[in-house]
Design an enzyme around this catalytic site. Sequence first.
Site, PDB file in Angstrom:
ATOM      1  CG  ASP A   6      -2.022  -1.054   1.122  1.00  0.00           C
ATOM      2  OD1 ASP A   6      -2.337  -1.475  -0.004  1.00  0.00           O
ATOM      3  OD2 ASP A   6      -2.542  -1.458   2.161  1.00  0.00           O
ATOM      4  NE  ARG A  38      -1.532   0.992  12.690  1.00  0.00           N
ATOM      5  CZ  ARG A  38      -0.693   0.165  12.120  1.00  0.00           C
ATOM      6  NH1 ARG A  38       0.466  -0.092  12.695  1.00  0.00           N
ATOM      7  NH2 ARG A  38      -0.957  -0.412  10.976  1.00  0.00           N
ATOM      8  CG  ASP A  63      -4.492   0.594  11.797  1.00  0.00           C
ATOM      9  OD1 ASP A  63      -4.684   0.569  13.021  1.00  0.00           O
ATOM     10  OD2 ASP A  63      -3.871  -0.304  11.193  1.00  0.00           O
ATOM     11  CB  SER A 110      -1.363  -7.919   4.071  1.00  0.00           C
ATOM     12  OG  SER A 110      -2.607  -7.852   4.744  1.00  0.00           O
TER      13      SER A 110
END
Length: 457
Positions: free
Chosen positions: A34, A115, A144, A195
């Site tokens: 990504d 995060r 996220d 992933s």
Amino acid sequence: MDATAVNSYKKVASHEAHRGEFATCLLLYSGGLDTSVMLKWIQEEYKCSVIALTLNLGQTADDLTAIREKALMLGAKEAIVVDATDEFADDLLAEAIKANADYQGGYALGCPLGRVMIARIAVRMAAQYNCQVVAHGCTGKGNDQVRFESYITTLNPKLKTIAPVREWGMGRDEEIDYAAKHNIPVKQKKDSPYSYDENMWANTGEGGEIENPELIPPLDRILQWCKTPEAAPETAETLRVDFEKGVPVAIAIESPDAAGAVASASKPLPRQKLSDIIRFANKIGGNHGVGVFQLIEDRVVGLKVRGVYENPAATILISAHRKLEYLVSTREENELKYIMDNKWAYLTYGAKWYDPVMYHIHAYIESQNQKVSGTVFVKLYKGNATVVSLSSPHSLFDHSLATFNKSATFNQNASAGFIEIWNLPQKTAHSVYNYGAAMDAQGNGGAAGHGLAYVSK
């Protein structure tokens, strides 16, 4: 309704940046599919400079030097790599251990905590490099996006964000095609759809068979840290973990003596950094298949999803911490702590790290952990982490009171009076309302519709 109209993305939030509004964008860059695609895409679509930011949070799969070089090769104006392993461990993972971090049955919250750390450093770097916008690689269906955009705009309300994956309308296969067209090297292939999101606290696997709860994920192909229990060693190992005020301060392979006592606990182990303790526990625990969870998870945006989580160190350290906490706390303390821990987990998962209520919860958890010091032995075998022995200078266990052998300390003469007083409310209610007869008559616990009927006298 036209599907194109439904899927076309329109920016409505005040913190979303638009084309032409900024000159420099800070991209949270992992080097994966990504963010590699979007590094190129942002330059083409927004006509701006991109600075790539990569954090070292103790992940094992990443070659950070190669990631930096890849970012520069793809046109990044600068590529910054920040080692945040100790800050991550000491500031956030220590809190996770003290809060017995667990969301919905085994998820140790590695991604949500990561995060918090990434957003904190992104705000610092955006100020340092004069970036007006922060870009992230999250989809419009995930958690996220909520975490990054909430935290970044909370810590610096002047910053704006962009989320290219929400905008461009490409799926995973289209991204792989885009990468091939633009000569962007990526690991993902169409026939290998998994992933991963990794830091030292957890490794999260998604995609492929994991997505559909009706399918059985092939763990031997998915797991990266852990062996399957079937492939784990036939011989158990025991870890000793020393705690001080709720935080692990040392770890070693060391069994208690044959009688199960922890005589060696009086000899403290050399103190270690928490980040090193976590790495050690991940390695040993992963070898024994400890800490693998398949979780049906409630996302913040309302979706049900499944993930495969590997968190061996978290499983070992939290199991040890929780049992030590039980040992030094009263029943009422343990009951309230469970409630507070659960609330902490939901708030952490739900992008509420900076909500004022978290400061109050952290104050409570910190107070509760002041006495959580001692030594715990954890046996690792075939996917299980079992606390087998523990001791603490603050232990509430009194052998002379708890023993089933003859004890002159515990006054058994007082037990019958205690029972009479303890049972008084139940006995009184039963005699007035005769709940028991209603239950016997109706079956299924006496449930009648949505209420409990009773038989009056």
